[in-house]
Design a protein around this motif. Sequence first.
Motif, mmCIF file in Angstrom:
data_model
loop_
_atom_site.group_PDB
_atom_site.id
_atom_site.type_symbol
_atom_site.label_atom_id
_atom_site.label_comp_id
_atom_site.label_asym_id
_atom_site.label_seq_id
_atom_site.Cartn_x
_atom_site.Cartn_y
_atom_site.Cartn_z
ATOM 1 N N LYS A 104 6.283 12.028 110.129
ATOM 2 C CA LYS A 104 5.839 11.758 108.497
ATOM 3 C C LYS A 104 6.988 12.779 107.437
ATOM 4 O O LYS A 104 6.816 13.976 107.893
ATOM 5 C CB LYS A 104 4.342 12.279 108.784
ATOM 6 N N ALA A 105 7.708 12.081 106.891
ATOM 7 C CA ALA A 105 8.187 13.211 106.286
ATOM 8 C C ALA A 105 7.858 12.988 104.638
ATOM 9 O O ALA A 105 6.573 12.752 104.521
ATOM 10 C CB ALA A 105 9.121 12.513 105.699
ATOM 11 N N PHE A 106 7.788 14.742 104.619
ATOM 12 C CA PHE A 106 7.517 14.809 102.917
ATOM 13 C C PHE A 106 8.619 15.290 102.187
ATOM 14 O O PHE A 106 9.502 15.344 101.938
ATOM 15 C CB PHE A 106 7.162 16.740 103.400
ATOM 16 N N GLY A 124 15.028 10.065 89.967
ATOM 17 C CA GLY A 124 14.315 9.520 90.049
ATOM 18 C C GLY A 124 13.604 9.106 91.734
ATOM 19 O O GLY A 124 13.100 8.333 92.078
ATOM 20 N N THR A 125 15.359 9.215 92.602
ATOM 21 C CA THR A 125 14.971 8.696 93.899
ATOM 22 C C THR A 125 14.428 10.168 94.685
ATOM 23 O O THR A 125 14.212 11.255 94.370
ATOM 24 C CB THR A 125 16.742 8.840 94.154
ATOM 25 N N LEU A 126 13.845 9.027 95.764
ATOM 26 C CA LEU A 126 13.382 10.293 96.566
ATOM 27 C C LEU A 126 14.146 10.526 97.614
ATOM 28 O O LEU A 126 15.308 9.930 97.916
ATOM 29 C CB LEU A 126 11.964 9.182 97.622
ATOM 30 N N VAL A 127 13.363 11.787 98.204
ATOM 31 C CA VAL A 127 14.671 12.683 98.439
ATOM 32 C C VAL A 127 13.552 13.384 99.637
ATOM 33 O O VAL A 127 12.531 13.815 99.841
ATOM 34 C CB VAL A 127 15.767 13.494 98.732
ATOM 35 N N ASP A 128 14.337 13.637 101.564
ATOM 36 C CA ASP A 128 13.482 14.046 102.505
ATOM 37 C C ASP A 128 13.522 15.196 102.448
ATOM 38 O O ASP A 128 14.401 16.118 102.145
ATOM 39 C CB ASP A 128 13.452 13.591 103.779
ATOM 40 N N ALA A 167 12.098 18.760 110.973
ATOM 41 C CA ALA A 167 13.213 18.128 110.764
ATOM 42 C C ALA A 167 13.320 18.774 109.682
ATOM 43 O O ALA A 167 13.181 18.221 109.360
ATOM 44 C CB ALA A 167 13.904 17.670 111.282
ATOM 45 N N TRP A 168 14.789 19.655 109.116
ATOM 46 C CA TRP A 168 14.503 19.715 107.716
ATOM 47 C C TRP A 168 15.339 19.219 106.756
ATOM 48 O O TRP A 168 16.834 18.515 108.248
ATOM 49 C CB TRP A 168 15.360 21.342 107.777
ATOM 50 N N SER A 169 15.668 18.489 106.161
ATOM 51 C CA SER A 169 17.057 18.163 105.005
ATOM 52 C C SER A 169 17.838 19.401 104.473
ATOM 53 O O SER A 169 17.090 19.967 103.453
ATOM 54 C CB SER A 169 16.441 16.636 104.414
ATOM 55 N N ALA A 170 18.817 19.231 104.391
ATOM 56 C CA ALA A 170 19.721 20.190 103.393
ATOM 57 C C ALA A 170 19.650 19.770 101.903
ATOM 58 O O ALA A 170 19.906 20.605 100.914
ATOM 59 C CB ALA A 170 20.919 20.395 103.818
ATOM 60 N N LYS A 180 22.264 24.261 99.919
ATOM 61 C CA LYS A 180 21.696 23.386 99.821
ATOM 62 C C LYS A 180 21.751 23.894 101.603
ATOM 63 O O LYS A 180 23.541 23.570 102.014
ATOM 64 C CB LYS A 180 22.499 22.133 100.196
ATOM 65 N N LEU A 181 20.979 24.276 102.667
ATOM 66 C CA LEU A 181 21.364 24.321 103.793
ATOM 67 C C LEU A 181 20.554 24.029 104.877
ATOM 68 O O LEU A 181 19.294 23.160 104.532
ATOM 69 C CB LEU A 181 20.611 25.934 103.881
ATOM 70 N N ASP A 182 20.908 23.441 105.812
ATOM 71 C CA ASP A 182 20.574 22.401 106.800
ATOM 72 C C ASP A 182 19.487 23.782 108.028
ATOM 73 O O ASP A 182 20.070 24.936 107.187
ATOM 74 C CB ASP A 182 21.096 21.912 107.823
ATOM 75 N N ALA A 183 19.061 23.449 109.298
ATOM 76 C CA ALA A 183 18.249 24.501 109.425
ATOM 77 C C ALA A 183 19.136 25.523 110.557
ATOM 78 O O ALA A 183 18.406 26.435 110.269
ATOM 79 C CB ALA A 183 17.240 23.461 110.658
#
Length: 274
Positions: free
Chosen positions: A102-104, A111-115, A136-139, A149-152
Amino acid sequence: MAPYRSLDHIVIRAKAAEPLYTLFGEAFGLPVSWPLQHSGFASFGWVNVGNTNLEIWASASNADLPSDVPLPLVQGLALNPEDLQASIARLAQRGIECKAPKAFRTQKDDGTLVDNFTNSVVLDVSSDACCVFFCAWSAEGTIYPWKEKLDAVQRKARDEAAFGRCAGGALGLVGLAQIRLAVPDVPAAEQAWRALTGSQQLPIALTPDIALHIVAGARGIATIESLTFGVRSLAEARAFLSARHWLEGSAPDELVLSRSACEGLDLRFIEVSA
């Protein structure tokens, strides 16, 4: 082999976030990795303890928790996968079931969605009071307090550098060393955790430096009973805690933090090499 890279963070549910956040971040002098935030659904903040983060979470509603499990509660273990779908598939091959990811998501300025992050609960080792899940993180997320903008992996490197600069804080902390998990069926839990971690030893090696001790519990569901942190010098940690009357118990090889200092949690310290 474990289907995850690290223990990304531990979720501690509390009635109020400020006392524990202040204890770890100010009194113990550990680096804040997510500044304390307040919203309509919760107050929360993160403090880095070396090899993982503590997410201190005070929810507007605790209706999701069993009524007979009081706060504060170590309620979640978040595992950082290199590839979420591959990790879920690997566990399926081992007979371990995961909940559908499930993505938050939030909306960007255009206006676009981002995880922001995607979670998947590892059902076979979770309970209503102890949620073990992949995170699972998205930068590219919009909710993070840091400007980069950092990934995990990049965030972990940043946190490790900050922890190194503080030299483990006032206690000379090295990192989380042990988790004590109480379960109704020890053999079944050990079998499931071996499948999850790939560790065949006892205690279970959750990560190379974090041992998971599985013990028989009085409740009918799994609960995390205590966290034990490693320090460079038990004598120095004892002196710091004693001066503040923050010791509930002391043995030659272990210190127990006074429950009055940590809102009633069971937090302990042992000496380990850095």
